[in-house]
Each structure stands twice: as C-alpha cells, then as structure tokens.
Design an enzyme around this catalytic site. Structure first.
Site, PDB file in Angstrom:
ATOM      1  N   VAL A  10       0.862  -1.168   0.000  1.00  0.00           N
ATOM      2  CA  VAL A  10       0.000   0.000   0.000  1.00  0.00           C
ATOM      3  C   VAL A  10       0.903   1.224   0.000  1.00  0.00           C
ATOM      4  O   VAL A  10       2.077   1.145   0.376  1.00  0.00           O
ATOM      5  CB  VAL A  10      -0.981   0.030   1.199  1.00  0.00           C
ATOM      6  CG1 VAL A  10      -2.011  -1.079   1.085  1.00  0.00           C
ATOM      7  CG2 VAL A  10      -0.233  -0.070   2.518  1.00  0.00           C
ATOM      8  N   SER A  11       0.350   2.361  -0.414  1.00  0.00           N
ATOM      9  CA  SER A  11       1.186   3.544  -0.613  1.00  0.00           C
ATOM     10  C   SER A  11       1.387   4.396   0.630  1.00  0.00           C
ATOM     11  O   SER A  11       2.419   5.022   0.789  1.00  0.00           O
ATOM     12  CB  SER A  11       0.591   4.426  -1.712  1.00  0.00           C
ATOM     13  OG  SER A  11       0.563   3.717  -2.925  1.00  0.00           O
ATOM     14  N   THR A  12       0.400   4.448   1.504  1.00  0.00           N
ATOM     15  CA  THR A  12       0.501   5.359   2.649  1.00  0.00           C
ATOM     16  C   THR A  12       0.306   4.621   3.963  1.00  0.00           C
ATOM     17  O   THR A  12      -0.288   3.548   4.013  1.00  0.00           O
ATOM     18  CB  THR A  12      -0.550   6.488   2.541  1.00  0.00           C
ATOM     19  OG1 THR A  12      -1.851   5.897   2.547  1.00  0.00           O
ATOM     20  CG2 THR A  12      -0.360   7.305   1.281  1.00  0.00           C
TER      21      THR A  12
ATOM     22  N   GLN B 232      -3.139   3.344   5.102  1.00  0.00           N
ATOM     23  CA  GLN B 232      -3.746   2.225   4.383  1.00  0.00           C
ATOM     24  C   GLN B 232      -3.314   0.914   5.021  1.00  0.00           C
ATOM     25  O   GLN B 232      -2.368   0.873   5.807  1.00  0.00           O
ATOM     26  CB  GLN B 232      -3.345   2.258   2.906  1.00  0.00           C
ATOM     27  CG  GLN B 232      -3.903   3.458   2.167  1.00  0.00           C
ATOM     28  CD  GLN B 232      -3.389   3.527   0.736  1.00  0.00           C
ATOM     29  OE1 GLN B 232      -2.223   3.277   0.471  1.00  0.00           O
ATOM     30  NE2 GLN B 232      -4.285   3.864  -0.180  1.00  0.00           N
TER      31      GLN B 232
END
Length: 191
Positions: free
Chosen positions: A9-11, A14
């Site tokens: 996931v990017s952040t 998340q």
C-alpha cells in the site's frame, strides 16, 4: 513450486490485510508486505527481499500489477529478473501469468496503463498547484536556506565549510548562494 506473495500500500493510513488475505487464499506460502509508494522500486525493501529469494519454478503472486510497479520500465525490469531466475508472476485480480505468451502481453498492457494513470495523476497535481498559485493560495515549500545569513557570515570572514556547519546545510549550497565555485586542487579535490 513455491508461491510467494507480495502486498503493498502507498501510505501509512492504508492497510495490507485485504491483499494478504487474498494472497493466502491463492496459496502463497510466504507473504511480504510494505507501505511504500509504487512509483519507484527504490527503497522497497520487502520487494527486494522477495525478489532475492525467488528460485526457479517459484511464482511471485500479487493481487494487482500496480501493487508491484507503477511504471512500465520498473515492471519490465522486475519481470526480466523473474525470467532470469526461472520464476513466474501471477496477479490474482487480473489475467496475468508470465508463463504464457498471452499473460506476458496482457502484463505489458497493464503496465502501460498503470504508468499512464500515474502520469495523469501527476499532471492533475501540477494543474492543481498552478491553479492554487494563481489564486495566491499555494506558495510552495519555504526555502530551507537563508541566503542573507550565508552572505552575512561570508562578509564576517567565515569560510564556506564553517557556514555550512553552522547552518546545517551542504557546503555546495553555500557556494551556490554565493555564486562562487570552490577552488580545486590538481587532484580534483575542493580546497
């Protein structure tokens, strides 16, 4: 044959749990997860770990191709590495299986679209910043380097190295503000 799962996931707000569950249901024996941007493979330690322990016949499994890479160049580099190892790639939610010609072709198309989406997002972001600047709302990041302080210290006779240490900046930044190139010795070292 070992199925090895990779979730991303990017952040930090998340969560990888849904991807991890899907990877478990797909029969992955090992699952590695991380919270990192997918725009580059740099700094993605879990991806590096997964790629380093793949062996001939193993399958790298992801839920979607964009979890693996957001640029076609990165995706192709990963796939080439898998092929050199003798491993394959599968995506659970997309018909990607690099052990077949059709799967390879579909993978490349998905990679193009992932890169296109990233570029569109970047363009929209830049348009938003331009509009905010036009309205006077966005001014950008404040400068970290105090050019006036650098000049004041220089006028007091303080050298570039000492200015850099005092202001906790790179010496090259001091030279850039002063418009001076550092003197070099014959060996190419800065004086």
């Amino acid at each position: 044959m070992t199925k090895i799962g990779y979730a991303r996931v990017s952040t930090s707000d998340q969560d990888c749990r849904l991807q991890e569950e899907a990877l478990r249901q797909a029969g992955c024996d090992v699952i590695r997860s991380e919270k990192r941007s997918g725009t580059s493979t740099k700094g993605r330690e879990e991806l590096d770990t997964v790629l380093s322990f793949l062996r001939p016949g193993d399958i790298l499994v992801v839920t979607k191709i964009d979890r693996l890479a957001r640029s076609l160049a990165d995706l192709l580099k990963i796939v080439e590495g898998l092929q050199a190892t003798g491993a394959a790639l599968q995506a659970i939610d997309q018909p990607v299986d690099t052990s077949s010609a059709a799967g390879k072709a579909f993978l490349q198309m998905l990679g193009v679209f992932a890169e296109f989406e990233t570029n569109l997002r970047r363009e929209r972001q830049m348009e938003g910043i331009s509009a905010a600047k036009a309205r006077g709302v966005y001014r950008g990041r404040p400068p970290k380097i105090d050019a006036e302080e650098i000049r004041r210290l220089k006028d007091e006779g303080v050298g570039a190295s000492d200015i850099a240490k005092r202001l906790k900046i790179a010496r090259a930044s001091v030279y850039r503000v002063l418009g001076d190139a550092p003197a070099t010795t014959k060996a190419g070292e800065t004086a």
